[in-house]
Scaffold this motif. Sequence first.
Motif, PDB file in Angstrom:
ATOM      1  N   ALA A  81      22.278  43.987 -30.373  1.00  0.00           N
ATOM      2  CA  ALA A  81      22.499  43.815 -28.932  1.00  0.00           C
ATOM      3  C   ALA A  81      22.124  45.079 -28.161  1.00  0.00           C
ATOM      4  O   ALA A  81      21.533  44.991 -27.072  1.00  0.00           O
ATOM      5  CB  ALA A  81      23.958  43.445 -28.682  1.00  0.00           C
ATOM      6  N   MET A  82      22.464  46.237 -28.718  1.00  0.00           N
ATOM      7  CA  MET A  82      22.134  47.494 -28.046  1.00  0.00           C
ATOM      8  C   MET A  82      20.630  47.698 -27.976  1.00  0.00           C
ATOM      9  O   MET A  82      20.110  48.142 -26.947  1.00  0.00           O
ATOM     10  CB  MET A  82      22.821  48.661 -28.761  1.00  0.00           C
ATOM     11  N   LEU A  83      19.923  47.370 -29.050  1.00  0.00           N
ATOM     12  CA  LEU A  83      18.470  47.499 -29.054  1.00  0.00           C
ATOM     13  C   LEU A  83      17.824  46.522 -28.074  1.00  0.00           C
ATOM     14  O   LEU A  83      16.863  46.866 -27.390  1.00  0.00           O
ATOM     15  CB  LEU A  83      17.925  47.271 -30.466  1.00  0.00           C
ATOM     16  N   ALA A  84      18.341  45.320 -28.004  1.00  0.00           N
ATOM     17  CA  ALA A  84      17.784  44.325 -27.082  1.00  0.00           C
ATOM     18  C   ALA A  84      17.968  44.763 -25.629  1.00  0.00           C
ATOM     19  O   ALA A  84      17.091  44.541 -24.790  1.00  0.00           O
ATOM     20  CB  ALA A  84      18.435  42.963 -27.312  1.00  0.00           C
ATOM     21  N   ALA A  85      19.101  45.404 -25.339  1.00  0.00           N
ATOM     22  CA  ALA A  85      19.413  45.819 -23.966  1.00  0.00           C
ATOM     23  C   ALA A  85      18.921  47.233 -23.638  1.00  0.00           C
ATOM     24  O   ALA A  85      18.952  47.629 -22.477  1.00  0.00           O
ATOM     25  CB  ALA A  85      20.926  45.744 -23.745  1.00  0.00           C
ATOM     26  N   GLY A  86      18.497  47.965 -24.652  1.00  0.00           N
ATOM     27  CA  GLY A  86      18.116  49.353 -24.416  1.00  0.00           C
ATOM     28  C   GLY A  86      19.323  50.220 -24.097  1.00  0.00           C
ATOM     29  O   GLY A  86      19.237  51.155 -23.317  1.00  0.00           O
ATOM     30  N   GLU A  87      20.438  49.927 -24.726  1.00  0.00           N
ATOM     31  CA  GLU A  87      21.691  50.654 -24.495  1.00  0.00           C
ATOM     32  C   GLU A  87      21.813  51.805 -25.484  1.00  0.00           C
ATOM     33  O   GLU A  87      21.993  51.596 -26.685  1.00  0.00           O
ATOM     34  CB  GLU A  87      22.871  49.694 -24.653  1.00  0.00           C
ATOM     35  N   GLY A  88      21.684  53.011 -24.991  1.00  0.00           N
ATOM     36  CA  GLY A  88      21.753  54.191 -25.839  1.00  0.00           C
ATOM     37  C   GLY A  88      20.465  54.445 -26.601  1.00  0.00           C
ATOM     38  O   GLY A  88      20.420  55.303 -27.474  1.00  0.00           O
ATOM     39  N   CYS A  89      19.433  53.701 -26.267  1.00  0.00           N
ATOM     40  CA  CYS A  89      18.144  53.788 -26.953  1.00  0.00           C
ATOM     41  C   CYS A  89      17.068  53.161 -26.070  1.00  0.00           C
ATOM     42  O   CYS A  89      17.374  52.565 -25.042  1.00  0.00           O
ATOM     43  CB  CYS A  89      18.212  53.043 -28.293  1.00  0.00           C
ATOM     44  N   THR A  90      15.844  53.254 -26.517  1.00  0.00           N
ATOM     45  CA  THR A  90      14.761  52.530 -25.875  1.00  0.00           C
ATOM     46  C   THR A  90      14.824  51.092 -26.375  1.00  0.00           C
ATOM     47  O   THR A  90      14.999  50.869 -27.573  1.00  0.00           O
ATOM     48  CB  THR A  90      13.391  53.151 -26.250  1.00  0.00           C
ATOM     49  N   ALA A  91      14.698  50.149 -25.470  1.00  0.00           N
ATOM     50  CA  ALA A  91      14.735  48.738 -25.879  1.00  0.00           C
ATOM     51  C   ALA A  91      13.644  48.475 -26.915  1.00  0.00           C
ATOM     52  O   ALA A  91      12.512  48.943 -26.783  1.00  0.00           O
ATOM     53  CB  ALA A  91      14.547  47.824 -24.669  1.00  0.00           C
ATOM     54  N   ASP A  92      14.004  47.745 -27.961  1.00  0.00           N
ATOM     55  CA  ASP A  92      13.075  47.402 -29.029  1.00  0.00           C
ATOM     56  C   ASP A  92      13.446  46.008 -29.523  1.00  0.00           C
ATOM     57  O   ASP A  92      14.331  45.854 -30.368  1.00  0.00           O
ATOM     58  CB  ASP A  92      13.170  48.441 -30.151  1.00  0.00           C
ATOM     59  N   LEU A  93      12.775  45.004 -28.982  1.00  0.00           N
ATOM     60  CA  LEU A  93      13.124  43.623 -29.311  1.00  0.00           C
ATOM     61  C   LEU A  93      12.833  43.273 -30.761  1.00  0.00           C
ATOM     62  O   LEU A  93      13.579  42.498 -31.366  1.00  0.00           O
ATOM     63  CB  LEU A  93      12.411  42.662 -28.360  1.00  0.00           C
ATOM     64  N   ALA A  94      11.789  43.846 -31.334  1.00  0.00           N
ATOM     65  CA  ALA A  94      11.472  43.563 -32.739  1.00  0.00           C
ATOM     66  C   ALA A  94      12.579  44.112 -33.646  1.00  0.00           C
ATOM     67  O   ALA A  94      13.027  43.433 -34.575  1.00  0.00           O
ATOM     68  CB  ALA A  94      10.118  44.143 -33.119  1.00  0.00           C
ATOM     69  N   ALA A  95      13.035  45.326 -33.364  1.00  0.00           N
ATOM     70  CA  ALA A  95      14.123  45.902 -34.155  1.00  0.00           C
ATOM     71  C   ALA A  95      15.423  45.128 -33.916  1.00  0.00           C
ATOM     72  O   ALA A  95      16.199  44.912 -34.854  1.00  0.00           O
ATOM     73  CB  ALA A  95      14.303  47.381 -33.811  1.00  0.00           C
ATOM     74  N   ALA A  96      15.648  44.712 -32.678  1.00  0.00           N
ATOM     75  CA  ALA A  96      16.851  43.918 -32.369  1.00  0.00           C
ATOM     76  C   ALA A  96      16.858  42.651 -33.210  1.00  0.00           C
ATOM     77  O   ALA A  96      17.890  42.273 -33.772  1.00  0.00           O
ATOM     78  CB  ALA A  96      16.887  43.572 -30.883  1.00  0.00           C
ATOM     79  N   ARG A  97      15.715  42.026 -33.314  1.00  0.00           N
ATOM     80  CA  ARG A  97      15.617  40.793 -34.101  1.00  0.00           C
ATOM     81  C   ARG A  97      15.863  41.066 -35.582  1.00  0.00           C
ATOM     82  O   ARG A  97      16.575  40.318 -36.251  1.00  0.00           O
ATOM     83  CB  ARG A  97      14.250  40.145 -33.869  1.00  0.00           C
ATOM     84  N   ARG A  98      15.291  42.146 -36.091  1.00  0.00           N
ATOM     85  CA  ARG A  98      15.480  42.481 -37.514  1.00  0.00           C
ATOM     86  C   ARG A  98      16.959  42.722 -37.828  1.00  0.00           C
ATOM     87  O   ARG A  98      17.459  42.239 -38.845  1.00  0.00           O
ATOM     88  CB  ARG A  98      14.650  43.702 -37.902  1.00  0.00           C
ATOM     89  N   TRP A  99      17.666  43.460 -36.964  1.00  0.00           N
ATOM     90  CA  TRP A  99      19.083  43.728 -37.214  1.00  0.00           C
ATOM     91  C   TRP A  99      19.914  42.466 -37.075  1.00  0.00           C
ATOM     92  O   TRP A  99      20.863  42.259 -37.834  1.00  0.00           O
ATOM     93  CB  TRP A  99      19.600  44.833 -36.292  1.00  0.00           C
ATOM     94  N   LEU A 100      19.556  41.619 -36.125  1.00  0.00           N
ATOM     95  CA  LEU A 100      20.281  40.356 -35.974  1.00  0.00           C
ATOM     96  C   LEU A 100      20.111  39.509 -37.231  1.00  0.00           C
ATOM     97  O   LEU A 100      21.080  38.936 -37.747  1.00  0.00           O
ATOM     98  CB  LEU A 100      19.771  39.598 -34.747  1.00  0.00           C
ATOM     99  N   GLU A 101      18.901  39.440 -37.744  1.00  0.00           N
ATOM    100  CA  GLU A 101      18.640  38.660 -38.957  1.00  0.00           C
ATOM    101  C   GLU A 101      19.349  39.264 -40.164  1.00  0.00           C
ATOM    102  O   GLU A 101      19.842  38.531 -41.029  1.00  0.00           O
ATOM    103  CB  GLU A 101      17.142  38.539 -39.186  1.00  0.00           C
ATOM    104  N   ALA A 102      19.446  40.586 -40.232  1.00  0.00           N
ATOM    105  CA  ALA A 102      20.153  41.236 -41.336  1.00  0.00           C
ATOM    106  C   ALA A 102      21.636  40.870 -41.301  1.00  0.00           C
ATOM    107  O   ALA A 102      22.235  40.566 -42.341  1.00  0.00           O
ATOM    108  CB  ALA A 102      19.971  42.751 -41.268  1.00  0.00           C
TER     109      ALA A 102
END
Length: 160
Positions: A81-102
């Motif tokens: 969720a943080m990666l998808a929103a760019g919260e505390g980081c640069t938004a990275d939808l591909a990484a957000a998806r990988r962590w969600l799938e993990a």
Amino acid sequence: MMRRALLAALLCCGVTHAQPLDAAGAARLRQAAGQDPEAAYDLGRMVRNGIGVAREPLRAFALIESSALRGHAPAMFTLSAMLAAGEGCTADLAAARRWLEAAAELEHPEALQQMAMYVQEGALGYPRDTRRAAQLLREAAHAMTHRAQEHQDQRLPASR
């Protein structure tokens, strides 16, 4: 054991009332977080939300990421969720998806539910698929029954 130490530190330092941590309490939490992924996640959530400590999005991201890298499913879900929103980081939808799938692979109910929503909407790079979304919701519901059973088992006295 580390979880108990963390909870004791939280209670002793007044975190339940969102009071600032004293230096000793903060040190105990940092020490626990270095050794225990669940403690790192708990501290990361506190820092993310400003509960008993200053709100620091970059530090929260680092703590939650360290927990996720050590296999903690709730941290994986939050990191997504943080990666998808760019919260505390640069938004990275591909990484957000990988962590969600993990997290979903570990049968984390909230991750399965979030994936279902993305698949239903065709968001986060998932193709829109109502059947797959329904299947993911069934998996989330099943995972919740396991969580409920685990909580129930923890409350039952050990058999002799």
